[in-house]
Design a protein around this motif. Structure first.
Motif, PDB file in Angstrom:
ATOM      1  N   MET A   1      93.712  63.421  65.059  1.00  0.00           N
ATOM      2  CA  MET A   1      93.798  64.141  66.313  1.00  0.00           C
ATOM      3  C   MET A   1      93.279  65.576  66.132  1.00  0.00           C
ATOM      4  SD  MET A   1      95.061  61.853  68.372  1.00  0.00           S
ATOM      5  CE  MET A   1      95.596  62.663  69.828  1.00  0.00           C
ATOM      6  N   GLU A  89      88.769  60.572  63.167  1.00  0.00           N
ATOM      7  CA  GLU A  89      88.625  61.175  64.501  1.00  0.00           C
ATOM      8  C   GLU A  89      87.312  60.755  65.160  1.00  0.00           C
ATOM      9  OE1 GLU A  89      90.235  63.170  67.733  1.00  0.00           O
ATOM     10  OE2 GLU A  89      91.110  62.314  65.922  1.00  0.00           O
ATOM     11  N   ARG A  92      87.943  57.260  66.393  1.00  0.00           N
ATOM     12  CA  ARG A  92      88.817  57.282  67.568  1.00  0.00           C
ATOM     13  C   ARG A  92      88.048  57.703  68.807  1.00  0.00           C
ATOM     14  NH1 ARG A  92      91.767  60.437  70.973  1.00  0.00           N
ATOM     15  NH2 ARG A  92      91.044  62.406  70.094  1.00  0.00           N
TER      16      ARG A  92
END
Length: 138
Positions: A1, A89, A92
């Motif tokens: 994140m 990341e 994602r």
């Protein structure tokens, strides 16, 4: 994140003139300057508390910063977010529909691995992901 804003990148025509301007504005000199050959830029960094400002000057007319300056003039070029695992990341964000401009992170300024997201998918803002490079002790 994404953990926090790592820095704000500002494209400038002259690093010397802009360093002087930001030194007057912030009351501090840049703490670091370096060339990033792969991006065709010379950078300098200022820090105010936890906020970093990166000034970027093109080193050749074909660099992304030179093209940005020609098209838009001086100003905010990108916003960078710190991440703890840049590879995870990128994966994602790809599943969320974002397009990385580079599939594999590359070495950037300030001892970071970096990857940019296409601004067409981020409201016209170039987003940079940054992860501190961990030096191996081999």
């Amino acid at each position: 994140m994404l953990t926090n804003v790592e820095h704000i990148g500002i494209a400038v025509k002259s690093l010397v003139a802009s360093n002087a301007l930001f030194t007057k504005l912030l009351g501090e000199k840049p703490y670091k300057a370096e060339a990033v050959e792969s991006e065709g830029v010379t950078t300098s960094f200022f820090k105010v508390n936890q906020t970093k400002i990166e000034l970027l000057e093109a080193t050749h007319p074909d660099s992304p910063i030179a093209k940005f300056l020609e098209k838009k003039g001086e100003g905010i070029h990108h916003i960078a977010f710190e991440v703890s695992d840049i590879y995870a990341e990128i994966d994602r964000l790809k599943t969320e529909g974002f397009t990385p401009l580079n599939e594999t992170p590359k070495r950037g300024a300030d001892n970071k691995l970096v990857c940019f997201l296409h601004p067409k998918e981020t409201n016209g803002v170039l987003v940079e992901l940054c992860q501190e490079v961990k030096e191996s002790k081999e």
